[in-house]
Scaffold this motif. Structure first.
Motif, PDB file in Angstrom:
ATOM      1  N   ASN A   1       0.836  -1.185   0.061  1.00 29.96           N
ATOM      2  CA  ASN A   1      -0.245   0.217  -0.040  1.00 29.96           C
ATOM      3  C   ASN A   1       0.874   1.291   0.003  1.00 29.96           C
ATOM      4  O   ASN A   1       2.001   1.253   0.793  1.00 29.96           O
ATOM      5  CB  ASN A   1      -0.750   0.064   1.250  1.00 29.96           C
ATOM      6  N   LYS A   2       0.464   2.050  -0.760  1.00 32.21           N
ATOM      7  CA  LYS A   2       1.139   3.471  -0.739  1.00 32.21           C
ATOM      8  C   LYS A   2       0.262   4.566  -0.999  1.00 32.21           C
ATOM      9  O   LYS A   2      -0.630   4.482  -1.970  1.00 32.21           O
ATOM     10  CB  LYS A   2       2.469   3.369  -1.761  1.00 32.21           C
ATOM     11  N   SER A   3       0.335   5.613  -0.246  1.00 31.97           N
ATOM     12  CA  SER A   3      -0.612   6.985  -0.531  1.00 31.97           C
ATOM     13  C   SER A   3       0.283   8.054  -0.618  1.00 31.97           C
ATOM     14  O   SER A   3       1.131   8.081   0.223  1.00 31.97           O
ATOM     15  CB  SER A   3      -1.648   7.069   0.567  1.00 31.97           C
ATOM     16  N   TYR A   4       0.031   9.189  -1.288  1.00 34.07           N
ATOM     17  CA  TYR A   4       0.379  10.381  -1.108  1.00 34.07           C
ATOM     18  C   TYR A   4      -0.845  11.477  -0.506  1.00 34.07           C
ATOM     19  O   TYR A   4      -1.447  11.517  -1.496  1.00 34.07           O
ATOM     20  CB  TYR A   4       1.061  11.016  -2.306  1.00 34.07           C
ATOM     21  N   SER A   5      -0.531  11.930   0.603  1.00 35.03           N
ATOM     22  CA  SER A   5      -1.515  12.902   1.048  1.00 35.03           C
ATOM     23  C   SER A   5      -2.988  11.942   1.378  1.00 35.03           C
ATOM     24  O   SER A   5      -2.631  11.018   1.837  1.00 35.03           O
ATOM     25  CB  SER A   5      -1.689  14.156   0.343  1.00 35.03           C
ATOM     26  N   ASN A   6      -3.739  12.416   0.527  1.00 34.49           N
ATOM     27  CA  ASN A   6      -4.981  11.317   0.642  1.00 34.49           C
ATOM     28  C   ASN A   6      -5.365  10.693  -0.641  1.00 34.49           C
ATOM     29  O   ASN A   6      -6.312   9.897  -0.723  1.00 34.49           O
ATOM     30  CB  ASN A   6      -6.159  12.540   0.930  1.00 34.49           C
ATOM     31  N   THR A   7      -4.310  10.637  -1.421  1.00 32.76           N
ATOM     32  CA  THR A   7      -4.673   9.690  -2.686  1.00 32.76           C
ATOM     33  C   THR A   7      -3.791   8.478  -2.455  1.00 32.76           C
ATOM     34  O   THR A   7      -2.576   8.403  -2.342  1.00 32.76           O
ATOM     35  CB  THR A   7      -3.683  10.385  -3.916  1.00 32.76           C
ATOM     36  N   LYS A   8      -4.835   7.298  -2.536  1.00 28.87           N
ATOM     37  CA  LYS A   8      -3.997   5.917  -2.494  1.00 28.87           C
ATOM     38  C   LYS A   8      -3.648   5.675  -3.957  1.00 28.87           C
ATOM     39  O   LYS A   8      -4.294   5.494  -5.061  1.00 28.87           O
ATOM     40  CB  LYS A   8      -5.265   5.137  -2.156  1.00 28.87           C
ATOM     41  N   VAL A   9      -2.327   5.500  -3.912  1.00 24.76           N
ATOM     42  CA  VAL A   9      -1.814   4.978  -5.470  1.00 24.76           C
ATOM     43  C   VAL A   9      -1.694   3.498  -5.423  1.00 24.76           C
ATOM     44  O   VAL A   9      -2.138   3.167  -6.657  1.00 24.76           O
ATOM     45  CB  VAL A   9      -0.486   5.629  -5.478  1.00 24.76           C
ATOM     46  N   ILE A  10      -0.995   2.911  -4.571  1.00 23.50           N
ATOM     47  CA  ILE A  10      -1.091   1.578  -4.745  1.00 23.50           C
ATOM     48  C   ILE A  10      -1.903   0.776  -3.452  1.00 23.50           C
ATOM     49  O   ILE A  10      -1.763   1.260  -2.390  1.00 23.50           O
ATOM     50  CB  ILE A  10       0.491   0.958  -4.258  1.00 23.50           C
ATOM     51  N   GLN A  11      -2.807   0.080  -3.874  1.00 22.57           N
ATOM     52  CA  GLN A  11      -3.656  -0.480  -2.960  1.00 22.57           C
ATOM     53  C   GLN A  11      -3.598  -2.072  -2.761  1.00 22.57           C
ATOM     54  O   GLN A  11      -3.954  -2.770  -3.761  1.00 22.57           O
ATOM     55  CB  GLN A  11      -5.198  -0.215  -3.332  1.00 22.57           C
ATOM     56  N   ASN A  12      -3.011  -2.510  -1.610  1.00 19.99           N
ATOM     57  CA  ASN A  12      -3.082  -3.980  -1.509  1.00 19.99           C
ATOM     58  C   ASN A  12      -2.732  -4.792  -2.601  1.00 19.99           C
ATOM     59  O   ASN A  12      -3.188  -5.896  -2.888  1.00 19.99           O
ATOM     60  CB  ASN A  12      -4.589  -4.251  -0.880  1.00 19.99           C
ATOM     61  N   LEU A  13      -1.463  -4.516  -3.184  1.00 20.56           N
ATOM     62  CA  LEU A  13      -1.073  -5.161  -4.337  1.00 20.56           C
ATOM     63  C   LEU A  13      -0.223  -6.263  -3.961  1.00 20.56           C
ATOM     64  O   LEU A  13       0.729  -6.107  -3.129  1.00 20.56           O
ATOM     65  CB  LEU A  13      -0.377  -4.092  -5.184  1.00 20.56           C
ATOM     66  N   SER A  14      -0.416  -7.420  -4.448  1.00 23.12           N
ATOM     67  CA  SER A  14       0.335  -8.779  -4.183  1.00 23.12           C
ATOM     68  C   SER A  14       0.650  -9.438  -5.746  1.00 23.12           C
ATOM     69  O   SER A  14      -0.164  -9.423  -6.428  1.00 23.12           O
ATOM     70  CB  SER A  14      -0.402  -9.531  -3.517  1.00 23.12           C
TER      71      SER A  14
END
Lengths: 224, 401
Positions: free
Chosen positions: A18-31
């Motif tokens: 998971n990776k977010s910048y401020s409130n924007t989720k860029v990568i979500q639960n990636l496997s």
């Protein structure tokens, strides 16, 4: 998957990233798990998080949560060992502008496992960078900047190589040389690349994956 | 050879080139030096013929104040011109747009003025309101800033002319100023200094324009500023500021903070008239500004941060390098400035600078200590080096005094 893990085939393993910048989720639960060496092209629309994913795998940024492993070396628990196993190609505004290509190569060779000087000369010669090895990086043309970064990445002795837009700015001849080198290297390591203009013909030995943020997964396009 | 030595070798190799490729920073440094030189020179103050207006102490304070204002002004302007007017790294892209450069420059400088003046006025009025700034000097303060802006615009005009006539008129202008300074013998230093300022500002603007001078049409003439063009060029800038209030406010806050610090310092000087407090506040201020300036100048790894993070090296390694390189940079610049100041007899000012250096290095060390992953042996090394720097600095002062 358990069998793969048991047999130790996993080269690169991405788990619940998971990776977010401020409130924007860029990568979500990636496997995703890369089990074999080879060339992997990552496709996806703009802003879907391809470059972010590369920065995370490359150790340039830390994920908010999730783990990354290369040959069982965890990015969190063994950060230095992990970084030795991966080489991320930075953008041309992210290396020291005052160094010459040869100084950059020397610098990198001290920081991580690197091929010897003879290889530097050889690859530089092939890519047409040799005449510019003693020119300041910020005085190089766009193409030669890219070549410097490519040589730097190609000569790093890592298990995983990450190339974001590697052929941008390269002339056709250099692109062909680069692709040949890439095919050679892909036999010994995992090479992930992003190339918006790439077609299947240009990279005949490549497998294609698609990053889809909405579905939060890397989709194997070849298995479709 | 270690990573650090490799880095240092390459850095030093290109160091001189870099200094000259960043003229605007050099100009800023000279302006800073000038500010302090003027502030410390009471003899110059008397020659400036202000004696009829102020007593000797007041002259000194006024000039100290003027020097500080100049210093802060040039610092802010450097930042603003670099980041906003010339678009920083976007300058090449901006230059490629079909907008005559002089229109863009003029309108944006006007915008800068418009942006700055309300802030200055607000700060001044606030300070006057809370009683930190004497009402008598309010007018003087406004005058100071108008004076500074006018010089800035004069510098701009001079630099515009120099582009058109390939520096000949610029050189002529400087010669004229020199002649003026000779004619007005009472105000010799005043005009000399003003001429120097003018030259520096012109050089500053000229060098800051990067390669864009090529895009000026040969038949262009200043100011040729029509309302239509003004609006055409300035509206995207205004829209940008409106659309990104966070950016604007953060900059405004930063500018206000610096102005506030300057005026507080000046007020403390005026109220206490005790040198020890003055030096303390000055040291703090100098350390604060130097932190930003020197960090930017020597810490070239900022843009390379992501790349370095991806390397299999302990982050303490980079931080240690950062500290040592910054220290060397500090020592180099302070050494040059210190030698000049002490040889001119401004020992006190040199001491203030060295105090700023020491404070800065301690702050850097503290920054390191506060990091979650510091290692104890590195802490010992960094503190040890801090002590060595302090000893070197004081030894330097003692030997030269």
């Amino acid at each position: 998957m358990h069998l793969i893990r048991f047999l130790g085939f996993r080269v690169l393993e991405i788990t619940s990233l998971n990776k977010s910048y401020s409130n924007t989720k860029v990568i979500q639960n990636l496997s995703f798990t890369f089990v074999s060496h080879g060339l992997y092209g990552i496709k996806g629309s703009n802003g879907v998080g391809k470059s972010t994913l590369f920065r995370l795998i490359g150790g340039a940024e830390d994920p908010d949560s999730g783990t990354l492993r290369i040959h069982e070396k965890c990015s969190v628990r063994q950060p230095l060992e992990y970084r030795k196993s991966v080489c991320w190609m930075p953008g041309d505004d992210q290396v020291f502008p005052f160094m010459t290509p040869i100084e950059i190569f020397n610098f990198v060779s001290k920081a991580r496992p690197f091929l010897p000087d003879t290889e530097i000369s050889l690859v530089s010669e092939k890519l047409g960078l040799a005449p510019f090895l003693n020119t300041r990086f910020d005085q190089l043309s766009t193409g030669n900047k890219k070549k410097t970064l490519l040589v730097m990445t190609l000569l790093s002795q890592s298990n995983v190589m990450l190339l974001d837009e590697p052929t941008n700015g390269l002339d056709v001849e250099s692109q062909n040389v680069f692709k040949e080198l890439l095919d050679q290297q892909a036999k010994q390591k995992i090479i992930l690349f992003i190339d918006h203009f790439a077609t299947d013909d240009q990279y005949p030995n490549s497998k294609w994956l698609k990053l889809d943020n909405d579905l939060a997964f890397l989709q194997d396009l070849d298995s479709k | 050879m270690s990573l650090f030595l490799l880095f240092l070798k390459a850095r030093i190799r290109h160091f001189v080139k870099e200094i000259f490729s960043y003229h605007w920073k050099l100009c800023f440094g000279l302006m800073f030096l000038y500010g302090f030189l003027v502030s410390g020179n009471e003899q110059a103050a008397i020659k400036m013929n202000f004696a009829s207006l102020y007593s000797s102490t007041e002259i000194s304070q006024t000039l100290m104040y003027q020097g500080l204002c100049w210093f802060v002004f040039s610092f802010i302007l450097s930042l603003q011109v670099k980041t906003e007017v010339l678009g920083g790294s976007a300058s090449v892209w901006l230059a490629s747009n079909p907008i005559p450069l002089h229109y863009r420059r003029w309108t944006q400088f006007f915008l800068l003025t418009i942006m700055n003046l309300p802030i200055i006025a607000t700060v001044l009025m606030s300070l006057e309101f809370i009683g930190l700034h004497e009402s008598g000097s309010y007018g003087l303060a406004i005058f100071e800033f108008i004076y500074m802006f006018s010089f800035f615009y004069i510098g701009m005009i001079v630099s515009q002319i120099s582009w058109l006539v390939r520096r000949r008129l610029w050189a002529l202008g400087l010669a004229g100023i020199w002649l003026l300074s000779l004619l007005f013998k009472d105000q010799y230093i005043y005009y000399l200094a003003s001429g120097l300022q003018l030259a520096l500002i012109a050089l500053f603007i000229k060098s800051s324009s990067l390669k864009s001078s090529r895009s000026i049409p040969k038949n262009a003439w200043f100011p040729q500023l029509r309302l239509k063009n003004f609006l055409k060029v300035s509206s995207p800038q205004i829209l940008l500021l409106i659309n990104k209030p966070g950016l604007l406010y953060s900059r405004m806050f930063f500018i206000m903070l610096i102005y506030l610090l300057v005026y507080l310092t000046v007020s403390v000087i005026e109220l206490t008239s005790q040198k020890i407090y003055v030096y303390s506040v000055l040291t703090g201020l100098a350390a604060f500004v130097f932190a930003g300036y020197m960090n930017h100048f020597f810490n070239s790894r900022r843009s390379s941060k992501l790349w370095l993070r991806s390397m299999p090296q302990d982050s303490n390694h980079w931080f240690c390098q950062d500290w040592i390189i910054t220290s060397i940079g500090f020592l180099f610049i302070h050494g040059l400035v210190g030698i000049l100041l002490i040889s001119l007899g401004y020992l006190n000012v040199a001491i203030v600078l060295y105090q700023a250096l020491i404070q800065m290095m301690m702050l850097k060390a503290l920054q390191w200590i506060l990091r979650p992953s510091y290692e104890s042996w590195l802490l010992v090394v960094i503190l040890g080096l801090s002590v060595v720097w302090i000893l070197i600095a004081w030894l330097f002062i003692l030997v030269w005094s």
